[in-house]
Motif scaffolding. Sequence first.
Motif, PDB file in Angstrom:
ATOM      1  N   MET A 137     -10.131   3.736   3.035  1.00 44.82           N
ATOM      2  CA  MET A 137     -10.167   3.750   1.588  1.00 44.82           C
ATOM      3  C   MET A 137     -10.133   2.322   1.046  1.00 44.82           C
ATOM      4  N   PHE A 138      -9.191   1.518   1.521  1.00 52.69           N
ATOM      5  CA  PHE A 138      -9.065   0.153   1.014  1.00 52.69           C
ATOM      6  C   PHE A 138     -10.264  -0.695   1.402  1.00 52.69           C
ATOM      7  N   LYS A 139     -10.803  -0.440   2.601  1.00 55.02           N
ATOM      8  CA  LYS A 139     -11.962  -1.187   3.069  1.00 55.02           C
ATOM      9  C   LYS A 139     -13.152  -0.965   2.129  1.00 55.02           C
ATOM     10  N   LYS A 140     -13.352   0.290   1.703  1.00 56.68           N
ATOM     11  CA  LYS A 140     -14.445   0.620   0.781  1.00 56.68           C
ATOM     12  C   LYS A 140     -14.290  -0.119  -0.541  1.00 56.68           C
ATOM     13  N   LEU A 141     -13.052  -0.377  -0.931  1.00 62.08           N
ATOM     14  CA  LEU A 141     -12.785  -1.082  -2.183  1.00 62.08           C
ATOM     15  C   LEU A 141     -12.853  -2.598  -2.018  1.00 62.08           C
ATOM     16  N   GLY A 142     -13.022  -3.045  -0.771  1.00 61.11           N
ATOM     17  CA  GLY A 142     -13.065  -4.477  -0.513  1.00 61.11           C
ATOM     18  C   GLY A 142     -11.701  -5.142  -0.544  1.00 61.11           C
ATOM     19  N   CYS A 143     -10.664  -4.369  -0.282  1.00 64.46           N
ATOM     20  CA  CYS A 143      -9.290  -4.895  -0.308  1.00 64.46           C
ATOM     21  C   CYS A 143      -8.797  -5.180   1.105  1.00 64.46           C
ATOM     22  N   GLN A 144      -8.102  -6.278   1.257  1.00 68.16           N
ATOM     23  CA  GLN A 144      -7.414  -6.557   2.508  1.00 68.16           C
ATOM     24  C   GLN A 144      -6.002  -6.009   2.359  1.00 68.16           C
ATOM     25  N   VAL A 145      -5.553  -5.230   3.327  1.00 73.26           N
ATOM     26  CA  VAL A 145      -4.240  -4.605   3.248  1.00 73.26           C
ATOM     27  C   VAL A 145      -3.290  -5.269   4.235  1.00 73.26           C
ATOM     28  N   VAL A 146      -2.110  -5.609   3.762  1.00 73.24           N
ATOM     29  CA  VAL A 146      -1.041  -6.134   4.598  1.00 73.24           C
ATOM     30  C   VAL A 146       0.108  -5.133   4.506  1.00 73.24           C
ATOM     31  N   TYR A 147       0.564  -4.643   5.649  1.00 74.94           N
ATOM     32  CA  TYR A 147       1.650  -3.668   5.675  1.00 74.94           C
ATOM     33  C   TYR A 147       2.965  -4.378   5.942  1.00 74.94           C
ATOM     34  N   LEU A 148       3.960  -4.103   5.117  1.00 73.16           N
ATOM     35  CA  LEU A 148       5.288  -4.697   5.253  1.00 73.16           C
ATOM     36  C   LEU A 148       6.305  -3.579   5.413  1.00 73.16           C
ATOM     37  N   GLU A 149       7.113  -3.654   6.443  1.00 73.63           N
ATOM     38  CA  GLU A 149       8.135  -2.638   6.682  1.00 73.63           C
ATOM     39  C   GLU A 149       9.490  -3.192   6.267  1.00 73.63           C
ATOM     40  N   MET A 150      10.191  -2.430   5.418  1.00 70.40           N
ATOM     41  CA  MET A 150      11.516  -2.856   4.972  1.00 70.40           C
ATOM     42  C   MET A 150      12.289  -1.650   4.449  1.00 70.40           C
ATOM     43  N   PRO A 151      13.608  -1.764   4.250  1.00 74.52           N
ATOM     44  CA  PRO A 151      14.398  -0.642   3.717  1.00 74.52           C
ATOM     45  C   PRO A 151      13.919  -0.235   2.321  1.00 74.52           C
ATOM     46  N   TRP A 152      14.169   1.022   1.990  1.00 74.02           N
ATOM     47  CA  TRP A 152      13.696   1.610   0.726  1.00 74.02           C
ATOM     48  C   TRP A 152      14.139   0.810  -0.498  1.00 74.02           C
ATOM     49  N   GLY A 153      15.395   0.456  -0.571  1.00 78.90           N
ATOM     50  CA  GLY A 153      15.900  -0.278  -1.725  1.00 78.90           C
ATOM     51  C   GLY A 153      15.176  -1.608  -1.915  1.00 78.90           C
ATOM     52  N   ARG A 154      14.920  -2.285  -0.818  1.00 80.47           N
ATOM     53  CA  ARG A 154      14.206  -3.562  -0.905  1.00 80.47           C
ATOM     54  C   ARG A 154      12.749  -3.337  -1.327  1.00 80.47           C
ATOM     55  N   LEU A 155      12.140  -2.260  -0.838  1.00 79.78           N
ATOM     56  CA  LEU A 155      10.775  -1.937  -1.272  1.00 79.78           C
ATOM     57  C   LEU A 155      10.707  -1.811  -2.789  1.00 79.78           C
ATOM     58  N   LEU A 156      11.662  -1.079  -3.360  1.00 82.73           N
ATOM     59  CA  LEU A 156      11.673  -0.897  -4.815  1.00 82.73           C
ATOM     60  C   LEU A 156      11.850  -2.225  -5.545  1.00 82.73           C
ATOM     61  N   LYS A 157      12.738  -3.072  -5.042  1.00 79.05           N
ATOM     62  CA  LYS A 157      12.951  -4.385  -5.667  1.00 79.05           C
ATOM     63  C   LYS A 157      11.696  -5.249  -5.580  1.00 79.05           C
ATOM     64  N   GLU A 158      11.041  -5.241  -4.415  1.00 79.57           N
ATOM     65  CA  GLU A 158       9.838  -6.042  -4.216  1.00 79.57           C
ATOM     66  C   GLU A 158       8.690  -5.539  -5.102  1.00 79.57           C
ATOM     67  N   LEU A 159       8.589  -4.221  -5.252  1.00 78.14           N
ATOM     68  CA  LEU A 159       7.560  -3.652  -6.127  1.00 78.14           C
ATOM     69  C   LEU A 159       7.813  -4.063  -7.574  1.00 78.14           C
ATOM     70  N   LYS A 160       9.046  -3.925  -8.016  1.00 75.79           N
ATOM     71  CA  LYS A 160       9.407  -4.281  -9.386  1.00 75.79           C
ATOM     72  C   LYS A 160       9.158  -5.765  -9.666  1.00 75.79           C
ATOM     73  N   ALA A 161       9.374  -6.612  -8.651  1.00 79.03           N
ATOM     74  CA  ALA A 161       9.178  -8.054  -8.800  1.00 79.03           C
ATOM     75  C   ALA A 161       7.712  -8.462  -8.641  1.00 79.03           C
ATOM     76  N   GLY A 162       6.849  -7.496  -8.294  1.00 75.29           N
ATOM     77  CA  GLY A 162       5.432  -7.803  -8.128  1.00 75.29           C
ATOM     78  C   GLY A 162       5.094  -8.457  -6.797  1.00 75.29           C
ATOM     79  N   LYS A 163       6.015  -8.400  -5.837  1.00 74.89           N
ATOM     80  CA  LYS A 163       5.778  -9.020  -4.532  1.00 74.89           C
ATOM     81  C   LYS A 163       5.024  -8.096  -3.576  1.00 74.89           C
ATOM     82  N   ILE A 164       5.056  -6.786  -3.834  1.00 70.39           N
ATOM     83  CA  ILE A 164       4.205  -5.827  -3.129  1.00 70.39           C
ATOM     84  C   ILE A 164       3.518  -4.972  -4.182  1.00 70.39           C
ATOM     85  N   ASP A 165       2.452  -4.299  -3.788  1.00 65.02           N
ATOM     86  CA  ASP A 165       1.635  -3.577  -4.759  1.00 65.02           C
ATOM     87  C   ASP A 165       1.757  -2.057  -4.709  1.00 65.02           C
TER      88      ASP A 165
END
Length: 106
Positions: free
Chosen positions: A1-29
Amino acid sequence: MFKKLGCQVVYLEMPWGRLLKELKAGKIDLIPEASFTESRAKIYQYSIAYREIKVVFYSLKKIMKKQQENSLISYLDSGLKVGYLRQGYYGPNFENLKKMRVTAIY
Protein backbone atom coordinates in the motif's frame (compact mmCIF):
# COMPACT_ATOMS: atom_id res chain seq x y z
CA MET A 1 0.00 0.00 0.00
CA PHE A 2 2.69 2.50 0.99
CA LYS A 3 4.83 1.56 -2.00
CA LYS A 4 1.95 2.44 -4.36
CA LEU A 5 1.75 5.84 -2.68
CA GLY A 6 5.48 6.38 -3.12
CA CYS A 7 6.10 6.44 0.63
CA GLN A 8 9.14 5.05 2.38
CA VAL A 9 8.08 3.33 5.60
CA VAL A 10 10.23 3.07 8.71
CA TYR A 11 8.92 0.79 11.45
CA LEU A 12 9.68 1.71 15.07
CA GLU A 13 8.91 -0.63 17.94
CA MET A 14 8.27 0.90 21.36
CA PRO A 15 5.85 0.68 24.34
CA TRP A 16 2.28 1.88 23.79
CA GLY A 17 2.55 4.97 25.99
CA ARG A 18 5.65 6.15 24.17
CA LEU A 19 3.96 5.54 20.80
CA LEU A 20 1.14 7.87 21.82
CA LYS A 21 3.59 10.54 23.00
CA GLU A 22 5.65 10.28 19.80
CA LEU A 23 2.50 10.52 17.65
CA LYS A 24 1.26 13.56 19.56
CA ALA A 25 4.70 15.21 19.19
CA GLY A 26 4.71 14.52 15.44
CA LYS A 27 7.76 12.23 15.65
CA ILE A 28 5.85 9.27 14.15
CA ASP A 29 2.96 9.36 11.70
CA LEU A 30 0.83 6.23 12.24
CA ILE A 31 0.01 3.69 14.94
CA PRO A 32 -1.76 0.44 13.94
CA GLU A 33 -4.55 -1.26 15.91
CA ALA A 34 -5.72 1.72 17.90
CA SER A 35 -9.11 1.49 19.57
CA PHE A 36 -11.45 4.45 19.18
CA THR A 37 -12.02 6.63 22.23
CA GLU A 38 -13.57 10.08 22.46
CA SER A 39 -10.50 11.50 24.19
CA ARG A 40 -8.21 10.22 21.45
CA ALA A 41 -10.56 11.50 18.75
CA LYS A 42 -10.06 15.04 20.08
CA ILE A 43 -6.35 14.78 19.22
CA TYR A 44 -5.97 12.14 16.50
CA GLN A 45 -7.54 11.37 13.13
CA TYR A 46 -8.65 7.74 12.68
CA SER A 47 -8.41 5.87 9.38
CA ILE A 48 -11.12 3.55 8.17
CA ALA A 49 -10.90 0.13 9.82
CA TYR A 50 -8.43 -2.12 8.07
CA ARG A 51 -9.35 -5.23 10.04
CA GLU A 52 -11.96 -6.37 12.54
CA ILE A 53 -10.88 -8.19 15.66
CA LYS A 54 -12.51 -9.85 18.64
CA VAL A 55 -11.01 -8.77 21.92
CA VAL A 56 -10.49 -11.78 24.17
CA PHE A 57 -8.56 -12.75 27.27
CA TYR A 58 -5.86 -15.32 27.02
CA SER A 59 -4.21 -17.22 29.80
CA LEU A 60 -2.51 -20.47 30.62
CA LYS A 61 -4.88 -23.32 29.81
CA LYS A 62 -4.88 -24.56 33.42
CA ILE A 63 -6.21 -21.15 34.59
CA MET A 64 -9.02 -20.99 32.02
CA LYS A 65 -10.12 -24.57 32.73
CA LYS A 66 -10.76 -23.66 36.39
CA GLN A 67 -13.26 -20.96 35.43
CA GLN A 68 -16.90 -22.07 35.67
CA GLU A 69 -18.16 -19.19 33.57
CA ASN A 70 -16.37 -17.63 30.63
CA SER A 71 -17.06 -13.92 31.19
CA LEU A 72 -15.18 -10.77 32.10
CA ILE A 73 -17.02 -10.40 35.42
CA SER A 74 -16.36 -14.01 36.43
CA TYR A 75 -12.63 -13.59 35.75
CA LEU A 76 -12.41 -10.45 37.86
CA ASP A 77 -14.63 -11.85 40.63
CA SER A 78 -12.47 -14.97 40.89
CA GLY A 79 -9.49 -12.93 42.05
CA LEU A 80 -7.37 -13.54 38.96
CA LYS A 81 -4.64 -10.98 38.34
CA VAL A 82 -5.34 -9.21 35.06
CA GLY A 83 -2.49 -7.56 33.18
CA TYR A 84 -3.22 -4.79 30.69
CA LEU A 85 -1.49 -1.92 28.94
CA ARG A 86 -1.59 1.15 31.15
CA GLN A 87 -2.79 3.41 28.31
CA GLY A 88 -4.58 0.69 26.34
CA TYR A 89 -8.33 0.72 25.73
CA TYR A 90 -10.34 -2.50 25.90
CA GLY A 91 -13.87 -1.21 25.50
CA PRO A 92 -16.39 0.37 27.87
CA ASN A 93 -17.23 -2.83 29.79
CA PHE A 94 -13.62 -3.46 30.74
CA GLU A 95 -13.04 0.21 31.59
CA ASN A 96 -16.04 0.31 33.95
CA LEU A 97 -15.12 -2.95 35.67
CA LYS A 98 -11.49 -1.88 35.95
CA LYS A 99 -12.51 1.32 37.75
CA MET A 100 -14.64 -0.63 40.22
CA ARG A 101 -12.28 -3.53 40.90
CA VAL A 102 -8.63 -2.57 40.44
CA THR A 103 -6.81 -2.72 43.74
CA ALA A 104 -3.21 -2.44 42.56
CA ILE A 105 -1.34 -1.35 39.48
CA TYR A 106 2.25 -2.49 39.22
